[in-house]
Write an enzyme that holds these catalytic residues in place. Structure first.
Site, mmCIF file in Angstrom:
data_model
loop_
_atom_site.group_PDB
_atom_site.id
_atom_site.type_symbol
_atom_site.label_atom_id
_atom_site.label_comp_id
_atom_site.label_asym_id
_atom_site.label_seq_id
_atom_site.Cartn_x
_atom_site.Cartn_y
_atom_site.Cartn_z
ATOM 1 C CB CYS A 41 46.434 31.224 55.268
ATOM 2 S SG CYS A 41 45.480 29.570 55.282
HETATM 3 C C1 BEZ Z 1 46.947 27.805 51.670
HETATM 4 O O1 BEZ Z 1 46.705 28.579 52.464
HETATM 5 O O2 BEZ Z 1 47.764 28.301 50.728
HETATM 6 C C2 BEZ Z 1 46.725 26.546 51.716
HETATM 7 C C3 BEZ Z 1 46.318 26.030 53.091
HETATM 8 C C4 BEZ Z 1 46.040 24.396 53.314
HETATM 9 C C5 BEZ Z 1 45.816 23.728 52.114
HETATM 10 C C6 BEZ Z 1 46.017 24.238 50.604
HETATM 11 C C7 BEZ Z 1 46.395 25.574 50.432
#
Ligand code: BEZ
Length: 210
Positions: free
Chosen positions: A45
């Site tokens: 994210c």
């Molecule tokens: C991420 O943004 O890296 C992420 C968020 C939730 C689950 C897995 C990865």
């Protein structure tokens, strides 16, 4: 039922990193992108939000307003924004909804309970100036989206809206396009006075209109 292409998207009021916003006022008469990401302080994210901020001029060129959503509190958005700027080299420059009660996420079907009943999936909604849904996609949390592809889709959608052309497989900006089937040859002569290449009566190719 999930929002479908052509549906009018629902309005909402929300707290965002840029203050309280009513969605319809924010998008009024413009193209818009609304996208969710699963959670603050997560790695994928962080990269997505930094990259989307870098695309500010590209969205502006196309007359598109952008809004993100996360099911976290406003105070966490403020903290995380500093991390995004530090690690991605660009500060957030669009509103991020603080949807901690999941009101907007539920309204737009961004929570897929069999994936997670607390986090959203990675949804994208491209909305037209008429407030109708033009495109949506959902990615799992572990796969970062390609925001250059979102721009490509917007280019295609805007060409269709303005010039009644469609875009072929793997089309990129500047390449030839296709006259949509609903345009008769009579109308096509007026719209495309330079003519077209007709491979089949239903497959009429023209240079991309400017
Ligand atoms: C991420 O943004 O890296 C992420 C968020 C939730 C689950 C897995 C990865």
């Amino acid at each position: 039922m999930a929002l479908q292409i052509g549906d009018k998207v629902p309005d909402f009021e929300a707290e965002t990193s840029e203050g309280p916003i009513r969605f319809y006022d924010y998008i009024d008469g413009k193209w818009a992108v609304l996208f969710s990401h699963p959670k603050n302080f997560t790695p994928v994210c962080t990269t997505e939000l930094g990259y989307t901020a870098k695309l500010k001029d590209e969205f502006a060129k196309r007359g598109v307003v952008v809004m993100g959503l996360s099911v976290d509190k406003l105070v966490d958005h403020d903290k995380w924004a500093k991390d995004i700027e530090e690690t991605q080299g660009t500060a957030l420059n669009f509103p991020l909804i603080a949807d901690h009660d999941r009101k907007v996420a539920t309204l737009y079907g961004m929570i897929h309970p069999n994936a997670s009943d607390t986090m959203t999936v990675r949804s994208v909604f491209v909305i037209g100036p008429d407030k109708a849904l033009k495109m949506s996609l959902n990615y799992p949390a572990s796969t970062g989206r390609n925001f250059d592809e979102i721009l490509r889709v917007i280019d295609s959608l805007q060409l269709t809206a303005q010039h009644k052309v469609a875009t072929p497989v793997n089309w990129k900006h500047g390449e030839d396009v296709i006259i949509v089937p609903a345009v008769s040859n009579e109308e096509a002569k007026e719209r495309f006075p330079g003519g077209w290449k007709e491979l089949k009566p239903y497959l009429r190719i023209v240079p991309q209109p400017k």
